[in-house]
Motif scaffolding. Structure first.
Motif, PDB file in Angstrom:
ATOM      1  N   ILE A 311      78.608  29.678  16.801  1.00 63.99           N
ATOM      2  CA  ILE A 311      78.375  28.569  15.874  1.00 63.99           C
ATOM      3  C   ILE A 311      77.276  27.692  16.446  1.00 63.99           C
ATOM      4  O   ILE A 311      77.404  27.162  17.541  1.00 63.99           O
ATOM      5  N   MET A 312      76.188  27.573  15.715  1.00 63.92           N
ATOM      6  CA  MET A 312      75.056  26.803  16.225  1.00 63.92           C
ATOM      7  C   MET A 312      74.924  25.493  15.450  1.00 63.92           C
ATOM      8  O   MET A 312      74.853  25.482  14.227  1.00 63.92           O
ATOM      9  N   ALA A 313      74.914  24.381  16.188  1.00 60.50           N
ATOM     10  CA  ALA A 313      74.785  23.057  15.581  1.00 60.50           C
ATOM     11  C   ALA A 313      73.480  22.424  16.035  1.00 60.50           C
ATOM     12  O   ALA A 313      72.965  22.764  17.084  1.00 60.50           O
ATOM     13  N   PRO A 314      72.955  21.500  15.251  1.00 60.89           N
ATOM     14  CA  PRO A 314      71.635  20.960  15.583  1.00 60.89           C
ATOM     15  C   PRO A 314      71.631  19.955  16.731  1.00 60.89           C
ATOM     16  O   PRO A 314      70.598  19.727  17.327  1.00 60.89           O
ATOM     17  N   THR A 315      72.745  19.330  17.015  1.00 62.86           N
ATOM     18  CA  THR A 315      72.753  18.375  18.120  1.00 62.86           C
ATOM     19  C   THR A 315      73.914  18.666  19.050  1.00 62.86           C
ATOM     20  O   THR A 315      74.915  19.263  18.671  1.00 62.86           O
ATOM     21  N   VAL A 365      80.372  27.735  20.736  1.00 64.82           N
ATOM     22  CA  VAL A 365      79.707  26.700  19.943  1.00 64.82           C
ATOM     23  C   VAL A 365      78.547  26.207  20.772  1.00 64.82           C
ATOM     24  O   VAL A 365      78.658  26.116  21.997  1.00 64.82           O
ATOM     25  N   GLY A 366      77.446  25.857  20.138  1.00 66.69           N
ATOM     26  CA  GLY A 366      76.345  25.356  20.950  1.00 66.69           C
ATOM     27  C   GLY A 366      75.190  24.852  20.122  1.00 66.69           C
ATOM     28  O   GLY A 366      75.250  24.829  18.891  1.00 66.69           O
ATOM     29  N   THR A 367      74.163  24.429  20.831  1.00 68.65           N
ATOM     30  CA  THR A 367      72.934  24.009  20.173  1.00 68.65           C
ATOM     31  C   THR A 367      71.969  25.179  20.216  1.00 68.65           C
ATOM     32  O   THR A 367      72.396  26.314  20.407  1.00 68.65           O
ATOM     33  N   GLY A 381      79.963  39.194  15.872  1.00 68.25           N
ATOM     34  CA  GLY A 381      80.267  39.632  14.510  1.00 68.25           C
ATOM     35  C   GLY A 381      79.982  38.602  13.448  1.00 68.25           C
ATOM     36  O   GLY A 381      79.876  38.918  12.263  1.00 68.25           O
ATOM     37  N   LEU A 382      79.855  37.337  13.849  1.00 66.42           N
ATOM     38  CA  LEU A 382      79.611  36.283  12.861  1.00 66.42           C
ATOM     39  C   LEU A 382      78.754  35.189  13.485  1.00 66.42           C
ATOM     40  O   LEU A 382      79.027  34.719  14.583  1.00 66.42           O
ATOM     41  N   VAL A 383      77.738  34.804  12.762  1.00 64.41           N
ATOM     42  CA  VAL A 383      76.882  33.705  13.186  1.00 64.41           C
ATOM     43  C   VAL A 383      77.021  32.594  12.154  1.00 64.41           C
ATOM     44  O   VAL A 383      76.835  32.821  10.966  1.00 64.41           O
ATOM     45  N   VAL A 384      77.408  31.408  12.614  1.00 61.35           N
ATOM     46  CA  VAL A 384      77.490  30.259  11.711  1.00 61.35           C
ATOM     47  C   VAL A 384      76.417  29.274  12.125  1.00 61.35           C
ATOM     48  O   VAL A 384      76.294  28.950  13.301  1.00 61.35           O
ATOM     49  N   ILE A 385      75.650  28.819  11.164  1.00 59.83           N
ATOM     50  CA  ILE A 385      74.617  27.849  11.481  1.00 59.83           C
ATOM     51  C   ILE A 385      74.871  26.584  10.690  1.00 59.83           C
ATOM     52  O   ILE A 385      74.866  26.601   9.458  1.00 59.83           O
ATOM     53  N   ASP A 386      75.148  25.499  11.403  1.00 54.38           N
ATOM     54  CA  ASP A 386      75.512  24.259  10.735  1.00 54.38           C
ATOM     55  C   ASP A 386      74.275  23.416  10.476  1.00 54.38           C
ATOM     56  O   ASP A 386      73.330  23.444  11.240  1.00 54.38           O
ATOM     57  N   GLU A 387      74.341  22.648   9.412  1.00 50.90           N
ATOM     58  CA  GLU A 387      73.224  21.780   9.024  1.00 50.90           C
ATOM     59  C   GLU A 387      71.931  22.579   9.037  1.00 50.90           C
ATOM     60  O   GLU A 387      70.963  22.259   9.702  1.00 50.90           O
ATOM     61  N   GLN A 388      71.979  23.623   8.272  1.00 51.15           N
ATOM     62  CA  GLN A 388      70.955  24.654   8.273  1.00 51.15           C
ATOM     63  C   GLN A 388      69.526  24.142   8.172  1.00 51.15           C
ATOM     64  O   GLN A 388      68.638  24.663   8.821  1.00 51.15           O
TER      65      GLN A 388
END
Ligand code: ADP
Ligand code: MG
Length: 676
Positions: A311-315, A365-367, A381-388
């Motif tokens: 899970i990738m988050a912008p900050t 989880v990370g930036t 198996g799954l990539v989640v990108i938050d605040e795309q």
């Protein structure tokens, strides 16, 4: 085509100094120069006499400068004026915020001016759009292109270089559309287009040129999306099949019922995940609509089927917050969750990398630290990108490439109109959460001028005495990160020492260490801090449901999407929340934004409004990120063209080496995307 890569320094008249100036304009090669699109034109043949000017018209005139002056308005805007005369009369030409013109425009010079005729009092004036000097005649045709400039370089010089480039290199420009395709789409050929964007033979030729270049950009953009995001698409992906009861366990841990919209999104995502085709899905839901939990359920399904989730988050703040949420959702399970950001210590990082590669860690989880080269997964198996919208296409693709066709879920709070979404994301499917969790009250939003600051403070004090918590947000000072920090620090001192000495005030900004940030947010979240002063680091995603007051300083400096995001930090519980916009809007646009904020809480309506005010690049917050750096296409105006380009892209032979070479030429020079 190879020759188009030629460095601009080899063009006649370009020395090292010139080369450096051109670099500032993003021009490195002959190709870049060809795509240095004029920002306007002056029609030297269509001039009218000054005595024939009528208020409201946009016109061109040719006249002599009789005198100039610079003045300032009370609001601090500078105005440069030139008194102009032709043999029919005199008129004043006006330039806003370009005081430096006094160095280049002098009495006696003869100018062509294109601008809008207005009245100031009883005086006729021309608000100048573009101007051009008569003496530059040798380098122009009757319709003179006006280029964006940078310090030290004159129109004349750019025109000379463009002219030299077209003369020597235009024949090398590739044509990727067949004659039949051009016929069908009513497009001219590229060489004609480039010639006429710089040297329009007439306005009709200009229109043809513009259309073709806009189409070309949109087409190449579509093709690049294809390469970067959907190269896995028809590849066989992972069919996620649950092996245990993890999903039930997580579901039982949820402190609330999913809304109907969340349930629908989950179902759509699960269907995609179960299929053997790789998923590419965009989850769109307004600020506070509850996207995180949907991602958590998808992660549970992925882990249950034996794969890892990233899970990738912008900050950093948001990444750590996601970690906390996930830990809560996965309580009582044996799922291993870790967090990796740029602040992670080297030793810990090493351990995490090892555990990711061995498969010990199930969810990371990370930036953007997650996309570094040395990071490998055992079975992603799954990539989640938050605040795309904060991430670029390339970053998404890079994370994706760490697995064998992993499923991809991108989440955004920016409601993107359908046509735009298609343009931006190509083939991504879309799920929408169009419903907020129950019991939310709309945030009351009100603007106050600086003179009302005292009464705003009193209002906040009353609320805090009743147990409320408040955010104070200071704007990012783009030119200077230091000032940005200073503003927050001095507000913090003022509030903690002078205004609210009896309350606990905290300060949060980008340069704190990750642990420090974390501690402050945790303290705020536990209610130990009453007032949190912050720079925009809290813009995205912070979730402290008890906070009900949001004060935004210098609100005129924020974009609408940002304001809405910030406001989204409150109104997360059942209590009435308030958003107070402080500031001193001076432009029509800023006023519009503030009015729009007062008028509605609906992110979709605001997005439409924003799109109108700013156009799509700014609207998505991606212009500076290179994703939408169109030089000539305009996504809000060229909707139809954009759709045609998207269709055309589907029929392209993407393996064609010429096309690949061309794409490289077009995209090699774009800055890598960075995020906040
Ligand atoms: P966003 O979509 O902006 O990322 P979050 O996932 O941060 O929103 O959720 C916003 C808040 O709403 C959180 O406090 C979360 O716990 C809460 N929430 C999410 N879904 C529900 C629900 N179905 N019912 C009640 N509260 C919910
Ligand atoms: Mg979120």
């Amino acid at each position: 085509m190879e020759r188009l890569k030629t460095s601009i320094q080899f063009v006649k008249g370009v020395g090292p100094a010139r080369q450096r100036q051109l670099l500032k304009l993003g021009i490195m090669s002959v190709f870049d120069m060809m795509w240095h699109i004029p920002r306007g034109y002056v029609d030297r043949e269509a001039v009218i006499p000054i005595h024939a000017l009528r208020a409201g018209d946009t016109v061109s005139i040719k006249a002599k400068i009789m005198g100039t002056s610079v003045s300032r308005t009370r609001r601090g805007m500078s105005i440069f004026r030139a008194l102009l005369q032709d043999n029919s009369g005199v008129v004043t030409a006006v330039w806003f915020n370009q005081p430096f013109l006094k160095n280049s425009l002098k009495s006696g010079m003869i100018l062509y001016i294109n601008g809008k005729v207005t009245f100031r009092g009883s005086q006729m004036e021309i608000n100048v759009n573009e101007y051009d000097l008569l003496e530059e005649k040798e380098t122009v045709d009757k319709i003179a292109a006006i280029y964006p400039l940078t310090e030290g370089i004159a129109q004349k010089s750019i025109r000379r270089i463009v002219s030299a480039v077209l003369k020597d290199y235009l024949n090398d420009y590739p044509e990727i559309l067949t004659a039949e395709a051009r016929e069908e789409l009513q497009l001219c050929d590229m060489q004609f287009a480039l010639q006429n964007i710089h040297y329009p033979a007439d306005w009709h030729s200009y229109a043809l040129a513009r259309k073709r270049l806009a189409f070309e950009e949109l087409l190449l953009f579509q093709l690049s999306l294809y390469y970067k995001t959907t190269q896995f698409k028809n590849l066989k992906g992972i069919a996620h099949l649950e092996q245990d009861d993890l999903l039930e366990k997580v579901t039982r841990n949820l402190p609330y019922q999913l809304t109907r919209a969340q349930q629908r999104a989950v179902k759509e995502i699960f269907t995609d995940m179960e299929s053997a085709k790789s998923m590419g899905r965009l989850l769109q839901g307004d600020v506070g609509s509850g996207k995180t939990v949907v991602a958590a359920l998808a992660a549970a399904k992925c882990v249950s089927s034996g794969y890892q989730t990233a899970i990738m988050a912008p900050t950093e703040i948001l990444a750590r917050q996601h970690l906390k949420s996930l830990q809560r959702f996965f309580t009582g399970t044996n799922v291993a969750i870790a967090c990796l950001t740029s602040g992670t210590q080297a030793a810990a990082r090493g351990q995490i990398l090892e555990a990711l590669a061995s498969g010990e860690i199930n969810i990371i989880v990370g930036t953007h630290s997650l996309i570094q080269d040395d990071i490998a997964f055992s079975a992603l198996g799954l990539v989640v990108i938050d605040e795309q919208h904060r991430f670029g296409v390339r970053q998404r693709a890079k994370l994706n490439s760490k697995g064998l066709a992993p499923d991809m879920l991108v989440m955004t709070a920016t409601p993107i109109p359908r046509t735009l979404a298609l343009t931006l994301y190509g083939d991504l499917e879309m799920s929408v959460i169009d419903e907020l969790p129950p019991g939310r009250k709309p945030v009351l939003t009100r603007y106050f001028p600086p003179s009302a600051r005292k009464s705003v403070y009193e209002f906040i004090r009353k609320q805090i005495n009743k147990g409320a918590q408040a955010y104070f947000v200071c704007p990012l000072v783009e030119e200077s990160q230091k000032q940005d920090l200073q503003a927050a620090v001095s507000l913090y001192h003022d509030l903690s020492e002078n205004v609210f000495p009896e309350n606990k005030v905290g300060l949060l900004h980008g340069r704190l260490k990750p642990v420090e940030k974390d501690n402050i947010i945790q303290a705020f979240s536990r209610g130990e801090i009453d007032i949190l002063v912050s720079t925009t680091v809290i813009e995205v995603g912070i979730d402290v449901p008890a906070a009900t007051l949001m004060v935004i300083e210098q609100a005129e400096r924020f974009g609408l999407a940002q304001l809405h995001q910030l406001r989204g930090r409150v109104g997360r519980g059942a209590k009435q929340s308030y958003c107070i916009l402080l500031g001193n809007p001076q432009t029509e646009e800023a006023l519009q934004r503030i009015k729009a904020m007062e008028a509605t809480n609906d992110g979709f309506i605001l997005a439409q409004e924003d799109l109108k005010i700013r156009g799509p690049g700014e609207f998505l917050g991606v212009r500076q990120h290179g994703l939408l750096q169109f030089k000539i296409a305009d996504l809000s105006a060229d909707i139809e063209l954009s759709e045609k380009a998207r269709k055309a892209a589907q029929n392209f032979q993407r393996q064609d080496p010429i096309l690949q070479q061309y794409m490289q030429l077009k995209f090699s020079n774009q800055p890598e995307i960075v995020s906040g």
